[in-house]
Write a protein that holds these residues in place. Structure first.
Motif, PDB file in Angstrom:
ATOM      1  N   THR A   1       0.858  -1.177   0.000  1.00 42.71           N
ATOM      2  CA  THR A   1       0.000   0.000   0.000  1.00 42.71           C
ATOM      3  C   THR A   1       0.899   1.234   0.000  1.00 42.71           C
ATOM      4  O   THR A   1       2.130   1.117   0.088  1.00 42.71           O
ATOM      5  CB  THR A   1      -0.900   0.030   1.246  1.00 42.71           C
ATOM      6  OG1 THR A   1      -0.083   0.134   2.414  1.00 42.71           O
ATOM      7  CG2 THR A   1      -1.765  -1.220   1.336  1.00 42.71           C
ATOM      8  N   GLN A   2       0.302   2.388  -0.074  1.00 43.94           N
ATOM      9  CA  GLN A   2       1.092   3.618  -0.055  1.00 43.94           C
ATOM     10  C   GLN A   2       1.873   3.756   1.243  1.00 43.94           C
ATOM     11  O   GLN A   2       2.920   4.403   1.276  1.00 43.94           O
ATOM     12  CB  GLN A   2       0.188   4.832  -0.247  1.00 43.94           C
ATOM     13  CG  GLN A   2      -0.422   4.881  -1.629  1.00 43.94           C
ATOM     14  CD  GLN A   2      -1.384   6.041  -1.803  1.00 43.94           C
ATOM     15  OE1 GLN A   2      -1.794   6.665  -0.835  1.00 43.94           O
ATOM     16  NE2 GLN A   2      -1.751   6.305  -3.035  1.00 43.94           N
ATOM     17  N   ASP A   3       1.382   3.162   2.315  1.00 38.84           N
ATOM     18  CA  ASP A   3       2.035   3.260   3.617  1.00 38.84           C
ATOM     19  C   ASP A   3       2.973   2.102   3.918  1.00 38.84           C
ATOM     20  O   ASP A   3       3.567   2.056   4.988  1.00 38.84           O
ATOM     21  CB  ASP A   3       0.975   3.327   4.726  1.00 38.84           C
ATOM     22  CG  ASP A   3       0.076   4.545   4.600  1.00 38.84           C
ATOM     23  OD1 ASP A   3       0.555   5.588   4.104  1.00 38.84           O
ATOM     24  OD2 ASP A   3      -1.101   4.454   4.983  1.00 38.84           O
ATOM     25  N   SER A   4       3.107   1.169   2.988  1.00 39.61           N
ATOM     26  CA  SER A   4       3.944  -0.006   3.223  1.00 39.61           C
ATOM     27  C   SER A   4       5.418   0.367   3.285  1.00 39.61           C
ATOM     28  O   SER A   4       5.892   1.190   2.504  1.00 39.61           O
ATOM     29  CB  SER A   4       3.755  -1.038   2.108  1.00 39.61           C
ATOM     30  OG  SER A   4       2.481  -1.585   2.135  1.00 39.61           O
ATOM     31  N   GLU A   5       6.096  -0.276   4.197  1.00 39.19           N
ATOM     32  CA  GLU A   5       7.548  -0.168   4.240  1.00 39.19           C
ATOM     33  C   GLU A   5       8.104  -1.331   3.441  1.00 39.19           C
ATOM     34  O   GLU A   5       7.611  -2.443   3.524  1.00 39.19           O
ATOM     35  CB  GLU A   5       8.043  -0.221   5.680  1.00 39.19           C
ATOM     36  CG  GLU A   5       7.611   0.976   6.493  1.00 39.19           C
ATOM     37  CD  GLU A   5       8.182   0.955   7.901  1.00 39.19           C
ATOM     38  OE1 GLU A   5       9.201   0.282   8.131  1.00 39.19           O
ATOM     39  OE2 GLU A   5       7.592   1.607   8.759  1.00 39.19           O
ATOM     40  N   MET A   6       9.119  -1.050   2.638  1.00 39.99           N
ATOM     41  CA  MET A   6       9.710  -2.093   1.809  1.00 39.99           C
ATOM     42  C   MET A   6      11.156  -2.308   2.219  1.00 39.99           C
ATOM     43  O   MET A   6      11.840  -1.378   2.613  1.00 39.99           O
ATOM     44  CB  MET A   6       9.680  -1.703   0.333  1.00 39.99           C
ATOM     45  CG  MET A   6       8.309  -1.644  -0.256  1.00 39.99           C
ATOM     46  SD  MET A   6       8.351  -1.415  -2.038  1.00 39.99           S
ATOM     47  CE  MET A   6       8.846   0.277  -2.178  1.00 39.99           C
ATOM     48  N   THR A   7      11.584  -3.543   2.082  1.00 38.53           N
ATOM     49  CA  THR A   7      12.999  -3.835   2.271  1.00 38.53           C
ATOM     50  C   THR A   7      13.738  -3.438   1.003  1.00 38.53           C
ATOM     51  O   THR A   7      13.137  -3.257  -0.055  1.00 38.53           O
ATOM     52  CB  THR A   7      13.217  -5.337   2.540  1.00 38.53           C
ATOM     53  OG1 THR A   7      12.737  -6.073   1.418  1.00 38.53           O
ATOM     54  CG2 THR A   7      12.496  -5.783   3.802  1.00 38.53           C
TER      55      THR A   7
ATOM     56  N   ASN B   1       5.168  -7.939  -7.050  1.00 41.10           N
ATOM     57  CA  ASN B   1       4.686  -6.892  -6.160  1.00 41.10           C
ATOM     58  C   ASN B   1       3.334  -6.401  -6.657  1.00 41.10           C
ATOM     59  O   ASN B   1       3.203  -5.992  -7.819  1.00 41.10           O
ATOM     60  CB  ASN B   1       5.667  -5.725  -6.125  1.00 41.10           C
ATOM     61  CG  ASN B   1       6.994  -6.134  -5.546  1.00 41.10           C
ATOM     62  OD1 ASN B   1       7.147  -6.269  -4.351  1.00 41.10           O
ATOM     63  ND2 ASN B   1       7.971  -6.357  -6.410  1.00 41.10           N
ATOM     64  N   LEU B   2       2.352  -6.464  -5.791  1.00 37.76           N
ATOM     65  CA  LEU B   2       1.019  -5.966  -6.100  1.00 37.76           C
ATOM     66  C   LEU B   2       0.854  -4.630  -5.393  1.00 37.76           C
ATOM     67  O   LEU B   2       0.939  -4.573  -4.158  1.00 37.76           O
ATOM     68  CB  LEU B   2      -0.055  -6.941  -5.622  1.00 37.76           C
ATOM     69  CG  LEU B   2       0.021  -8.372  -6.138  1.00 37.76           C
ATOM     70  CD1 LEU B   2      -1.068  -9.216  -5.482  1.00 37.76           C
ATOM     71  CD2 LEU B   2      -0.090  -8.411  -7.643  1.00 37.76           C
ATOM     72  N   PHE B   3       0.648  -3.563  -6.130  1.00 40.36           N
ATOM     73  CA  PHE B   3       0.454  -2.244  -5.547  1.00 40.36           C
ATOM     74  C   PHE B   3      -1.035  -2.007  -5.356  1.00 40.36           C
ATOM     75  O   PHE B   3      -1.837  -2.238  -6.274  1.00 40.36           O
ATOM     76  CB  PHE B   3       1.065  -1.166  -6.445  1.00 40.36           C
ATOM     77  CG  PHE B   3       2.564  -1.222  -6.450  1.00 40.36           C
ATOM     78  CD1 PHE B   3       3.298  -0.466  -5.553  1.00 40.36           C
ATOM     79  CD2 PHE B   3       3.234  -2.054  -7.326  1.00 40.36           C
ATOM     80  CE1 PHE B   3       4.683  -0.526  -5.545  1.00 40.36           C
ATOM     81  CE2 PHE B   3       4.611  -2.125  -7.333  1.00 40.36           C
ATOM     82  CZ  PHE B   3       5.345  -1.358  -6.438  1.00 40.36           C
ATOM     83  N   LEU B   4      -1.401  -1.557  -4.155  1.00 39.80           N
ATOM     84  CA  LEU B   4      -2.798  -1.392  -3.776  1.00 39.80           C
ATOM     85  C   LEU B   4      -3.116   0.066  -3.496  1.00 39.80           C
ATOM     86  O   LEU B   4      -2.280   0.801  -2.963  1.00 39.80           O
ATOM     87  CB  LEU B   4      -3.105  -2.207  -2.520  1.00 39.80           C
ATOM     88  CG  LEU B   4      -2.631  -3.660  -2.471  1.00 39.80           C
ATOM     89  CD1 LEU B   4      -2.970  -4.278  -1.130  1.00 39.80           C
ATOM     90  CD2 LEU B   4      -3.213  -4.460  -3.616  1.00 39.80           C
TER      91      LEU B   4
END
Length: 74
Positions: free
Chosen positions: A44-50, A59-62
């Motif tokens: 999501t827009q708020d997701s933290e990624m490694t 990767n599925l963007f929501l």
């Protein structure tokens, strides 16, 4: 289609393009993983990624309503 273990990124995009706009669910994620034999993560827009780059990962963007807006590989 070739065996699932041999799908290219382009073939996976063709295969998964109908899910753009659908609401994400863990069941859908598991289905994609089973079909493609690749790891999947939802972002999501708020997701933290490694910072680890995995070209085999889907990767599925929501959006805020958890609808799938984009698919990418990294």
């Amino acid at each position: 289609m070739p065996n699932a273990t041999t799908y290219t990124n382009a073939q996976i995009l063709d295969l998964l393009s109908p899910i753009i706009g659908l609401t994400y669910s863990e069941k859908l994620q598991q289905l994609i993983e089973n079909i493609t034999r690749r790891p999947v993560r939802a972002l999501t827009q708020d997701s933290e990624m490694t910072l680890d780059m995995r070209s085999d990962r889907i990767n599925l963007f929501l959006d805020n309503a958890h609808n799938i807006t984009r698919i990418a590989f990294f």
